[in-house]
Scaffold this motif. Structure first.
Motif, mmCIF file in Angstrom:
data_model
loop_
_atom_site.group_PDB
_atom_site.id
_atom_site.type_symbol
_atom_site.label_atom_id
_atom_site.label_comp_id
_atom_site.label_asym_id
_atom_site.label_seq_id
_atom_site.Cartn_x
_atom_site.Cartn_y
_atom_site.Cartn_z
ATOM 1 N N ARG A 154 0.810 -1.197 0.000
ATOM 2 C CA ARG A 154 0.000 0.000 0.000
ATOM 3 C C ARG A 154 0.854 1.261 0.000
ATOM 4 O O ARG A 154 0.510 2.246 -0.629
ATOM 5 N N TYR A 155 1.962 1.243 0.723
ATOM 6 C CA TYR A 155 2.800 2.437 0.823
ATOM 7 C C TYR A 155 4.122 2.281 0.080
ATOM 8 O O TYR A 155 4.996 3.121 0.189
ATOM 9 N N GLU A 156 4.255 1.221 -0.695
ATOM 10 C CA GLU A 156 5.531 0.922 -1.334
ATOM 11 C C GLU A 156 6.017 2.016 -2.281
ATOM 12 O O GLU A 156 7.206 2.256 -2.400
ATOM 13 N N GLU A 195 2.424 -6.941 -1.332
ATOM 14 C CA GLU A 195 0.967 -6.971 -1.323
ATOM 15 C C GLU A 195 0.420 -8.373 -1.523
ATOM 16 O O GLU A 195 -0.618 -8.718 -0.992
#
Length: 127
Positions: A1-3, A103
């Motif tokens: 999600r924050y990669e 993910e």
């Protein structure tokens, strides 16, 4: 999600994954690491966990220590240096352009198993 974000990162710190109960000199659980309720950590236990967490945050992803050795030794505390002055993230650990896909990875333990184990531990401890 924050990669893909450059201003925020979430990194799992596995220092507690393979930690064993600390033992005293005669092989019994060292109760100095635990509070009076025998469940929460004492000041000494929190200090050990804080050092392990701090060290984990400085270790690169993929090279993080997954246990705590409870040595009560302040010299094991790691410090940032010129080569690695920041907390380690996926991006600055060199995994940004690799084939790692967080993910789609599955956890090795389902969330309900943790709840069942915690309840069983509390029940066993109360007996």
């Amino acid at each position: 999600r924050y990669e893909d974000r450059e201003d925020f990162a979430v990194v799992m710190q596995p220092f507690f994954r393979h930690t064993l109960l600390p033992l005293d000199s005669i092989g019994k659980p060292d109760m100095s690491f635990f509070a009076e309720d025998c469940f929460h950590f004492s000041v000494r236990g929190y200090a050990e966990m804080a050092m392990a967490l701090w060290n984990n945050m400085l270790e690169p992803v993929g090279e993080k220590q997954t246990y705590n050795n409870f040595t009560h030794d302040r010299s094991k505390l790691k410090c940032p240096n010129r080569e690695k002055p920041f907390l380690s993230t996926l991006r600055n650990s060199g995994f940004r352009n690799s084939d790692v896909n967080l993910e789609k990875s599955q956890t090795s333990v389902p969330y309900w198993a943790v709840i069942v184990a915690a309840v069983a531990g509390v029940l066993a401890g109360s007996l």
